[in-house]
Design an enzyme around this catalytic site. Structure first.
Site, PDB file in Angstrom:
ATOM      1  N   ASN A   1      39.677   2.494  59.713  1.00 13.28           N
ATOM      2  CA  ASN A   1      38.974   3.726  60.113  1.00 13.28           C
ATOM      3  C   ASN A   1      37.603   3.280  60.609  1.00 13.28           C
ATOM      4  O   ASN A   1      36.725   2.987  59.805  1.00 13.28           O
ATOM      5  CB  ASN A   1      38.863   4.662  58.897  1.00 13.28           C
ATOM      6  CG  ASN A   1      37.973   5.865  59.174  1.00 13.28           C
ATOM      7  OD1 ASN A   1      37.606   6.131  60.317  1.00 13.28           O
ATOM      8  ND2 ASN A   1      37.637   6.598  58.115  1.00 13.28           N
TER       9      ASN A   1
ATOM     10  N   LYS B   1      35.329   4.910  61.978  1.00 15.22           N
ATOM     11  CA  LYS B   1      34.277   5.942  61.884  1.00 15.22           C
ATOM     12  C   LYS B   1      33.488   5.987  63.201  1.00 15.22           C
ATOM     13  O   LYS B   1      34.063   5.733  64.252  1.00 15.22           O
ATOM     14  CB  LYS B   1      33.391   5.685  60.668  1.00 15.22           C
ATOM     15  CG  LYS B   1      34.238   5.519  59.399  1.00 15.22           C
ATOM     16  CD  LYS B   1      33.483   5.629  58.129  1.00 15.22           C
ATOM     17  CE  LYS B   1      34.460   5.487  56.961  1.00 15.22           C
ATOM     18  NZ  LYS B   1      33.822   5.689  55.665  1.00 15.22           N
TER      19      LYS B   1
ATOM     20  N   HIS C   1      39.402  13.808  55.804  1.00 17.56           N
ATOM     21  CA  HIS C   1      38.556  12.736  55.268  1.00 17.56           C
ATOM     22  C   HIS C   1      37.352  13.365  54.566  1.00 17.56           C
ATOM     23  O   HIS C   1      36.851  14.406  55.001  1.00 17.56           O
ATOM     24  CB  HIS C   1      38.095  11.819  56.406  1.00 17.56           C
ATOM     25  CG  HIS C   1      37.425  10.578  55.898  1.00 17.56           C
ATOM     26  ND1 HIS C   1      36.123  10.575  55.486  1.00 17.56           N
ATOM     27  CD2 HIS C   1      37.889   9.319  55.727  1.00 17.56           C
ATOM     28  CE1 HIS C   1      35.807   9.349  55.077  1.00 17.56           C
ATOM     29  NE2 HIS C   1      36.861   8.576  55.212  1.00 17.56           N
TER      30      HIS C   1
ATOM     31  N   GLU D   1      34.351  12.694  54.610  1.00 10.93           N
ATOM     32  CA  GLU D   1      33.180  12.900  55.470  1.00 10.93           C
ATOM     33  C   GLU D   1      33.339  14.161  56.316  1.00 10.93           C
ATOM     34  O   GLU D   1      32.369  14.856  56.605  1.00 10.93           O
ATOM     35  CB  GLU D   1      32.946  11.643  56.339  1.00 10.93           C
ATOM     36  CG  GLU D   1      32.363  10.513  55.498  1.00 10.93           C
ATOM     37  CD  GLU D   1      32.702   9.108  55.956  1.00 10.93           C
ATOM     38  OE1 GLU D   1      33.107   8.919  57.111  1.00 10.93           O
ATOM     39  OE2 GLU D   1      32.574   8.184  55.126  1.00 10.93           O
TER      40      GLU D   1
ATOM     41  N   GLU E   1      41.247   8.660  48.391  1.00  5.41           N
ATOM     42  CA  GLU E   1      39.946   8.054  48.623  1.00  5.41           C
ATOM     43  C   GLU E   1      38.901   8.691  47.710  1.00  5.41           C
ATOM     44  O   GLU E   1      38.340   9.748  48.043  1.00  5.41           O
ATOM     45  CB  GLU E   1      39.516   8.275  50.076  1.00  5.41           C
ATOM     46  CG  GLU E   1      40.449   7.639  51.081  1.00  5.41           C
ATOM     47  CD  GLU E   1      39.706   7.251  52.359  1.00  5.41           C
ATOM     48  OE1 GLU E   1      39.751   6.076  52.721  1.00  5.41           O
ATOM     49  OE2 GLU E   1      39.067   8.132  52.961  1.00  5.41           O
TER      50      GLU E   1
ATOM     51  N   GLY F   1      32.290   3.522  51.123  1.00  2.00           N
ATOM     52  CA  GLY F   1      31.078   2.954  51.709  1.00  2.00           C
ATOM     53  C   GLY F   1      30.014   2.584  50.688  1.00  2.00           C
ATOM     54  O   GLY F   1      28.875   2.322  51.042  1.00  2.00           O
TER      55      GLY F   1
ATOM     56  N   SER G   1      36.002   1.186  49.815  1.00  7.09           N
ATOM     57  CA  SER G   1      35.481  -0.169  49.611  1.00  7.09           C
ATOM     58  C   SER G   1      36.566  -1.217  49.363  1.00  7.09           C
ATOM     59  O   SER G   1      36.410  -2.105  48.532  1.00  7.09           O
ATOM     60  CB  SER G   1      34.448  -0.193  48.481  1.00  7.09           C
ATOM     61  OG  SER G   1      33.347   0.643  48.804  1.00  7.09           O
TER      62      SER G   1
ATOM     63  N   GLY H   1      37.454   1.308  55.800  1.00  9.15           N
ATOM     64  CA  GLY H   1      36.302   1.679  56.615  1.00  9.15           C
ATOM     65  C   GLY H   1      35.520   0.449  57.030  1.00  9.15           C
ATOM     66  O   GLY H   1      35.897  -0.264  57.966  1.00  9.15           O
ATOM     67  N   GLY H   2      34.438   0.179  56.319  1.00 12.15           N
ATOM     68  CA  GLY H   2      33.517  -0.906  56.684  1.00 12.15           C
ATOM     69  C   GLY H   2      34.202  -2.224  57.035  1.00 12.15           C
ATOM     70  O   GLY H   2      33.876  -2.846  58.055  1.00 12.15           O
TER      71      GLY H   2
END
Ligand code: PGA
Length: 251
Positions: A9, A11, A95, A97, A167, A173, A212, A233-234
């Site tokens: 993802n 983002k 999600h 966010e 999640e 994150g 994470s 993500g990251g």
């Protein structure tokens, strides 16, 4: 046996030149991992770039959001059919966010889920509790309510064409990962809730963990019975990290 799936993802990150290097690196890195499935969910403007780079490979692509409407006067929104035009297989829905920063309710997530299925996209439906919800012991209630937004309307069969991602909001994150046992407990809860309606759908359901995930914790997370891969993500923005996570899923 469920096949594992790892989805990046991105983002709101990326530029054409950086994406090129990332896509090429991922493609080269996962080419030989044939026992699991892979995808990246990129920002809308880069769908064409993802499509031309990934077509014919073992990495699928998708979007991170969509409109619940087919078409119309909805400035700034992107219709499900538009995602199909760019060969998307997946779309992330609900999600945290989107729920938190853009005030998307369970009802909106449900409408988007419906729109995605109708268009032929595979929704990656996200659920998860905040830290204060976990600390007050209501994790299962929160996850159940989010899941029921889909189950109550479409039944277990609705999830037969979807993927669920657990999640925990406090792990996204933050560098804090749920322990494999914490994640497994919620994944088992999700599968059981679906099994109460339809055991076949529950057994086949792919449930990803997100929050994470890194090369250092992917192997132990993916080893858990009800964890079928990850939503990353990251670490999906760093070729070596994403490829290492993909390798962990291929084992
Ligand atoms: P993270 O994000 O891996 O950076 O924690 C996961 C996600 O939001 O899907």
């Amino acid at each position: 046996m469920r096949r594992r799936l790892v989805v990046g993802n991105w983002k709101m990150y990326g530029r054409l030149d950086r994406n090129k290097a990332l896509l090429e690196g991922v493609l080269a890195g996962v080419r030989d991992f044939t026992s699991a499935d892979y995808a990246v969910c990129v920002p809308y403007p880069y769908l064409a770039q993802a499509q031309s780079a990934l077509q014919g490979s073992n990495v699928a692509w998708g979007a991170q959001n969509l409109s619940q409407y087919e078409e119309g006067a909805f400035t700034g929104a992107v219709a499900p059919g538009m995602l199909m035009d760019f060969g998307c297989r997946y779309v992330i829905i609900g999600h945290s966010e989107r729920r938190g920063l853009f005030h998307e309710s369970n009802e909106i997530a449900q409408a988007k889920f419906d729109a995605a299925i109708k268009a032929g996209l595979t929704p990656i439906f996200c659920v998860g509790e905040t830290l204060s919800e976990r600390e007050s012991g209501v994790t299962e209630q929160v996850v159940a309510t989010q899941l029921d937004a889909v189950l109550n309307v479409f039944g277990a069969k609705g999830l037969a064409k979807a993927i669920v991602a657990y999640e925990p909001v406090w792990a996204i994150g933050t560098g804090k990962t749920a322990s494999p046992e914490q994640a497994q407990a919620v994944h088992a809860f999700i599968r059981q809730r679906v099994a109460d309606l339809d055991s076949h759908v529950a057994q086949a359901l792919c449930i990803l963990y997100g929050g994470s995930v890194k090369p250092g914790n992917a192997v132990e997370l993916f080893a858990m019975q009800d964890i079928d891969g990850g939503l990353i993500g990251g670490a999906s923005l760093v070729v070596d990290d994403f490829v290492a996570i993909c390798r962990a899923a291929a084992k």
